[in-house]
Design an enzyme around this catalytic site. Structure first.
Site, PDB file in Angstrom:
ATOM      1  N   SER A  76     -15.456  -3.798   0.699  1.00  0.00           N
ATOM      2  CA  SER A  76     -16.277  -4.380   1.971  1.00  0.00           C
ATOM      3  C   SER A  76     -17.294  -3.601   2.570  1.00  0.00           C
ATOM      4  CB  SER A  76     -15.180  -4.869   3.109  1.00  0.00           C
ATOM      5  OG  SER A  76     -14.247  -5.585   2.342  1.00  0.00           O
ATOM      6  N   ARG A 165      -2.098  -0.368  -4.044  1.00  0.00           N
ATOM      7  CA  ARG A 165      -3.039  -1.411  -3.437  1.00  0.00           C
ATOM      8  C   ARG A 165      -4.467  -1.526  -4.200  1.00  0.00           C
ATOM      9  NH1 ARG A 165      -3.190  -3.895   1.783  1.00  0.00           N
ATOM     10  NH2 ARG A 165      -5.351  -4.751   2.416  1.00  0.00           N
ATOM     11  N   ARG A 201       0.328   4.119   2.182  1.00  0.00           N
ATOM     12  CA  ARG A 201      -0.803   4.057   2.983  1.00  0.00           C
ATOM     13  C   ARG A 201      -0.929   2.750   4.087  1.00  0.00           C
ATOM     14  NH1 ARG A 201      -5.517   1.251  -0.731  1.00  0.00           N
ATOM     15  NH2 ARG A 201      -5.963   0.506   1.093  1.00  0.00           N
ATOM     16  N   ARG A 208      -6.643   0.387  10.269  1.00  0.00           N
ATOM     17  CA  ARG A 208      -7.931   0.390  10.615  1.00  0.00           C
ATOM     18  C   ARG A 208      -8.285  -0.740  11.736  1.00  0.00           C
ATOM     19  NH1 ARG A 208     -10.531  -2.587   5.185  1.00  0.00           N
ATOM     20  NH2 ARG A 208      -9.500  -4.288   5.498  1.00  0.00           N
ATOM     21  N   ARG A 281     -13.902   6.852   2.091  1.00  0.00           N
ATOM     22  CA  ARG A 281     -14.222   5.816   2.762  1.00  0.00           C
ATOM     23  C   ARG A 281     -13.581   5.665   4.219  1.00  0.00           C
ATOM     24  NH1 ARG A 281     -12.414  -0.387   0.510  1.00  0.00           N
ATOM     25  NH2 ARG A 281     -11.793  -1.369   2.630  1.00  0.00           N
ATOM     26  N   LYS A 356     -11.945  -7.144  10.010  1.00  0.00           N
ATOM     27  CA  LYS A 356     -13.209  -7.182   9.241  1.00  0.00           C
ATOM     28  C   LYS A 356     -14.245  -7.346  10.369  1.00  0.00           C
ATOM     29  CE  LYS A 356     -11.826  -7.077   5.200  1.00  0.00           C
ATOM     30  NZ  LYS A 356     -12.082  -6.175   4.179  1.00  0.00           N
ATOM     31  N   HIS A 467     -17.041  -9.033  -2.315  1.00  0.00           N
ATOM     32  CA  HIS A 467     -16.499  -8.414  -3.633  1.00  0.00           C
ATOM     33  C   HIS A 467     -15.318  -9.413  -4.035  1.00  0.00           C
ATOM     34  CE1 HIS A 467     -12.961  -7.275  -1.219  1.00  0.00           C
ATOM     35  NE2 HIS A 467     -13.803  -6.652  -0.367  1.00  0.00           N
ATOM     36  N   HIS A 496      -9.193  -5.243  -5.527  1.00  0.00           N
ATOM     37  CA  HIS A 496     -10.434  -5.849  -5.576  1.00  0.00           C
ATOM     38  C   HIS A 496     -10.658  -5.673  -7.071  1.00  0.00           C
ATOM     39  CE1 HIS A 496     -12.119  -4.020  -1.555  1.00  0.00           C
ATOM     40  NE2 HIS A 496     -10.909  -4.625  -1.397  1.00  0.00           N
TER      41      HIS A 496
END
Length: 554
Positions: A76, A165, A201, A208, A281, A356, A467, A496
């Site tokens: 993303s 993930r 994680r 986030r 990232r 997002k 994506h 992804h």
């Protein structure tokens, strides 16, 4: 700086343009594990079937978004960078690869800063232990371990976060065994190198957008305080034992610390130490970065705030200058499409939910926080659900986002209304196929609300994705057949993909002679910015990737 854009000779100005990004929405052959195909998605289906010259596929992975190879799945962050910037920048993994290969990583101010601690302190490395290439890569960690030890680091502690993930669930054990072998080799050379703590994680450290600070606190307690509900003598034992628990998953392993024979933690972070978060990232490192760097901090009780030298692999937020020290300089993304448009009178509305929101603002704007031109923009963040996994409420906030976009369109205050619909990505990451089907339908329903509003104001729409994810939920062999586990069950894919993504244009405000060009078969997300500029009635800057559209075939 010169911002003036030339007028497009054949496209009118002043139309309301809706830019809709479906997160994690790729294109793949129909099959039972393609949740987009299985779901009821009449709106997206109609865009694909309705006008062949106004629907196509574009690349959203690998070199098309600045990543090293076609094997690198998009994400993303780089996707929205490309969508907003209109050009392709070396990103994330590629930046770090170049810095490690050239040795420049060790010549920069960031490494010199942490090196000051090597003689008397410990070097701590915190990050995702994986080869997924989305947040980190284990080979980069391996090179950093060697490089730091060769440059004076005599005591090293690694705080691992297991993946499951971006890579297959269960691979954590192999990654930990590989790292333990590397650390054993360093110990043979006289370096005191060990794994000190760990956890999954999605449960430890890597939250986030300030969605759940408890996740970061669990990491802090293990990494800094040396406290966790589980204690083990080795990380391999830890991961193996914790994976034996019912419903265990690499993403959600509870925090653990490694202790010596006396039960004492082998590597808490203390005064005088150096800390590097080695993920490249940004999104899931910003919160721990704040906890490590900010003296004034109130998100949770840190108990102890050690005086350390902290650096990120990259600078995770250029606007906040966070962290203030970093090993690899970020791409300098200037003159984004958003900047050009607001300086040319295009009033902009951007909206998504928390998970997002940064993608249609921060990443879209070239890794810059805040407004580009406050009087020309409005950003709306809808709070995401907290304390549950996204498959529990797979509709997420799609309806609310669509309603905000609809209201913004009807207000006639904005020329561009930009949204991200997270469902396909966030629910797809849970591996829950049933829930992902529901998520895809919810996203499609949201698109309809926005497109209906565009129709009512005689505007234009651009619907695309950043994506792939929800279009393929199963791990496959080289023949493309689903992989099975030892019990004969399919192995679910939570990461992804490298599939292309759709882009569709339309709306009553779009002149009938506008269509997609046929001479750009390898176009990618970076081509979207020039396209959107055209739809606003402007020619794109000459250094942008070429527009996807043509008028009258010219």
């Amino acid at each position: 700086m010169e911002w003036n854009l030339g007028d497009h000779p054949k496209l009118p100005k002043g139309k309301t343009v809706a830019v809709v990004v479906l997160d994690g929405w790729g294109e793949a052959p129909p099959n039972p594990y393609n949740c987009i195909h299985v779901a009821s998605t009449p709106t997206m289906d109609s865009l694909k079937k309705g006008a062949p010259d106004r629907w196509r596929l574009i690349k959203a992975h690998g070199p098309a978004v600045g990543l090293p190879t076609d094997d690198d799945m998009g994400n993303s962050e780089v996707g929205h960078n490309a969508l907003g910037a209109g050009r392709i920048y070396a990103q994330g993994a590629k930046l770090v690869d170049l810095a490690l290969a050239s040795g420049k990583i060790y010549e920069g101010d960031g490494f010199k800063y942490i090196k000051e601690c090597f003689e008397t302190g410990t070097l701590h490395l915190i990050g995702l232990l994986s080869d997924g290439g989305v947040h980190s890569r284990i080979d980069q960690l391996q090179l950093l371990l060697i490089g730091a030890s060769e440059r004076g680091a005599q005591r090293i502690r690694v705080h691992i976060l297991t993946d499951g993930r971006d890579v297959l669930d269960g691979t954590s054990v192999g990654f930990v065994e590989t790292l333990e072998n590397d650390l054993a080799n360093l110990r043979e050379k006289g370096v005191d190198a060990k794994i000190a703590s760990g956890g999954g994680r999605m449960y430890v450290t890597m939250d986030r957008y300030e969605n759940d600070w408890e996740i970061v606190k669990r990491g802090w307690d293990a990494q800094v305080l040396g406290e966790a509900p589980y204690k083990f003598r080795s990380a391999v034992e830890a991961v193996k034992k914790l994976r034996e628990q019912p419903d265990a998953n690499d993403q959600y392993l509870p925090p653990f610390v490694i202790v010596d024979k006396n039960g004492k933690p082998v590597g808490p972070i203390v005064d005088g130490d150096a800390v590097v978060t080695f993920n490249f990232r940004a999104d899931r490192m910003l919160m721990i970065a704040k906890a490590l760097e900010y003296e004034d901090f109130d998100k949770f009780d840190r108990v102890r705030y050690p005086k350390i030298r902290y650096a990120g692999m990259l600078q995770y937020d250029g606007e906040l200058k966070l962290p203030s020290h970093y090993l690899v300089s970020p791409p300098e993304i200037e003159k984004t499409s958003g900047e050009y448009l607001v300086h040319n009178g295009v009033r902009t509305f951007a909206c998504s939910e928390t998970v997002k929101f940064g993608h249609v603002t921060f990443f879209w704007n070239g890794n810059r926080s805040g407004y580009l031109k406050r009087e020309m923009e409005e950003y709306v963040e809808i709070p995401s659900d907290v304390g549950i996994t996204f498959n529990v409420q797979p509709k997420m906030k799609a309806l609310e986002i669509a309603e905000k976009a609809r209201d913004a369109i009807h207000s006639h205050k904005f020329h561009q209304v930009r949204v991200n619909l997270p469902n396909g990505d966030m629910v797809g990451h849970t591996g829950d196929i049933e829930a992902t089907v529901v998520a895809c339908k919810a996203a499609d329903d949201a698109v309809k609300i926005i497109l209906d509003a565009i129709k009512e104001v005689e505007g234009i729409y651009v619907v695309t994705a950043d994506h792939g994810n929800a279009e393929d939920m199963v791990k496959r062999n080289k023949k493309g057949e689903p992989l099975l586990d030892k019990n004969g069950n399919v192995q679910i894919l939570t990461s992804h993909t490298v599939h292309p993504v759709p882009i569709a244009i339309g709306g009553p405000g779009l002149p009938p002679e506008v269509r997609f060009r046929r001479d750009l078969p390898d176009a990618g997300l970076a081509n979207v910015a020039a396209t959107v500029m055209n739809l606003h009635g402007f020619e794109a800057p000459t250094d942008y990737e070429p527009t996807l559209i043509e008028v009258d075939g010219k």
